[in-house]
Scaffold this active site. Structure first.
Site, short mmCIF file in Angstrom:
data_model
loop_
_atom_site.label_atom_id
_atom_site.label_comp_id
_atom_site.label_asym_id
_atom_site.label_seq_id
_atom_site.Cartn_x
_atom_site.Cartn_y
_atom_site.Cartn_z
NE ARG A 104 4.63 -3.65 -0.29
CZ ARG A 104 4.42 -3.49 -1.60
NH1 ARG A 104 5.08 -2.53 -2.26
NH2 ARG A 104 3.59 -4.26 -2.25
CE LYS A 154 6.22 -6.93 -0.06
NZ LYS A 154 5.19 -7.90 0.36
CG HIS A 203 0.36 -3.57 6.61
ND1 HIS A 203 0.72 -3.51 5.28
CD2 HIS A 203 -0.73 -4.37 6.66
CE1 HIS A 203 -0.10 -4.26 4.57
NE2 HIS A 203 -0.98 -4.79 5.39
NE ARG A 258 0.88 -1.85 1.47
CZ ARG A 258 1.18 -1.57 0.20
NH1 ARG A 258 1.55 -0.34 -0.13
NH2 ARG A 258 1.12 -2.49 -0.73
CG HIS A 315 -1.19 -4.98 -4.06
ND1 HIS A 315 -2.38 -4.78 -3.38
CD2 HIS A 315 -0.23 -4.98 -3.09
CE1 HIS A 315 -2.15 -4.68 -2.09
NE2 HIS A 315 -0.86 -4.79 -1.89
CE1 TYR A 358 -4.51 -2.89 2.60
CE2 TYR A 358 -4.20 -4.32 0.72
CZ TYR A 358 -3.71 -3.70 1.84
OH TYR A 358 -2.40 -3.91 2.21
#
Length: 313
Positions: free
Chosen positions: A152, A176, A250, A253, A276, A285
């Site tokens: 990210r 995150k 993004h 990404r 994730h 994706y």
């Protein structure tokens, strides 16, 4: 107190956001606008004297229906509902209402929009544009790193020099939830980072006194580069490459993940690389092109084509 007005309740809520929650001014303004819109809706249907305690679940349902009639996007409706949940949680703790009319409500199901994806040729064109100036070498390293790792943009600008192991070809990133992971870089990104660190970063660092000792990527003044700075530079190169509009970090990404999956990578490996927690998040994706699906089907299904049937005889 049950008779508190929307205005009084809102001011207390905003003070709570600024003080205890340390919310940004943009976040506070967004909450203010959402609650004020809801208060106006309630006043128009239950009277100006109606406060937060007068609202029940049916009033909130009517509000959501009204937003839908206005053509509001589902994401906007969910955001407004989230603002109401936070507002009423605050009022419950403060004893200003007896129950929350939004506690049992769920928002409209969000549409799963796929971010844009660049083709191999478009990605190569974008990577070829940065010049050999200090800023150009920095930008090439940024683009190569984003494409090589799929990290990210916030993870990128948060990286320090110590997070790199260019001999092994890996980088450590903080994602995150402050979850740390290690991502591979690939030889093109490693080469671009080496060029930047040896030929460009020292010159950029000298523009700030004292120099920034830790940050990997520096801005033109020698300070740590921001996410906004990365987006602005990317927009500059997208325009020079004459690519379609709307390309963001993004997008790169997403391109990283899509190109891996098209090349045969396992979905769980891509999940780990992207950072994730849930596999379902990674599954957005997997929109491999219809042409590729048809080609794979034609090659491998025994009844997909006449050639396959003839070869089986």
């Amino acid at each position: 107190m049950p008779g508190v007005t929307f205005g009084e309740a809102l001011e207390g809520f905003l003070l709570y956001l600024k003080g205890e929650r340390q919310a940004s001014p943009c976040t506070v303004d967004a909450y203010r606008a959402d609650i004020e819109q809801f208060a106006a809706f309630v006043a128009g249907r239950a009277g100006q004297e109606a406060g937060p305690a007068a609202v029940d679940i049916w009033m909130v349902r009517r509000y959501l229906g009204w937003l839908n009639q206005l053509g509001q996007q589902r994401s906007s409706m969910n955001r407004k509902l989230a603002a109401l949940r936070a507002f009423y949680r605050f009022l419950l703790r403060a004893g200003q209402v007896q129950s929350s009319p939004v506690a049992l409500l769920s928002g409209p199901r969000r549409e799963k929009r796929l971010p844009g994806c660049l083709s191999h040729a478009e990605m190569e064109k974008l990577l070829s544009i940065p010049a050999t100036t200090p800023l150009g070498l920095r930008d090439r390293a940024i683009l190569e790193t984003l494409y090589a790792s799929g990290i990210r943009v916030a993870e990128l600008v948060g990286m320090d020099q110590d997070d790199l192991d260019l001999v092994a070809g890996y980088a450590r990133v903080l994602g995150k939830g402050r979850r740390e992971r290690v991502v591979p870089l690939g030889r093109y990104a490693v080469k671009a980072l080496e060029n930047y660190l040896h030929r460009a970063r020292p010159e950029l660092a000298a523009r700030r006194i004292p120099p920034e000792p830790r940050a990997l990527f520096l801005n033109h003044l020698g300070g740590r580069l921001t996410t906004r700075g990365v987006r602005e530079r990317l927009s500059h190169y997208v325009e020079k490459a004459a690519l379609r509009r709307g390309v963001s970090p993004h997008t790169i990404r997403h391109t990283f993940a899509t190109h891996l999956l098209e090349g045969g990578a396992d979905l769980r490996v891509v999940q780990e690389l992207l950072g994730h927690i849930r596999l379902a998040t990674t599954q957005i994706y997997t929109h491999i092109s219809q042409s590729q699906l048809r080609e794979v089907y034609r090659q491998f299904h025994p009844r997909a084509s006449r050639d396959n049937i003839d070869n089986r005889r």
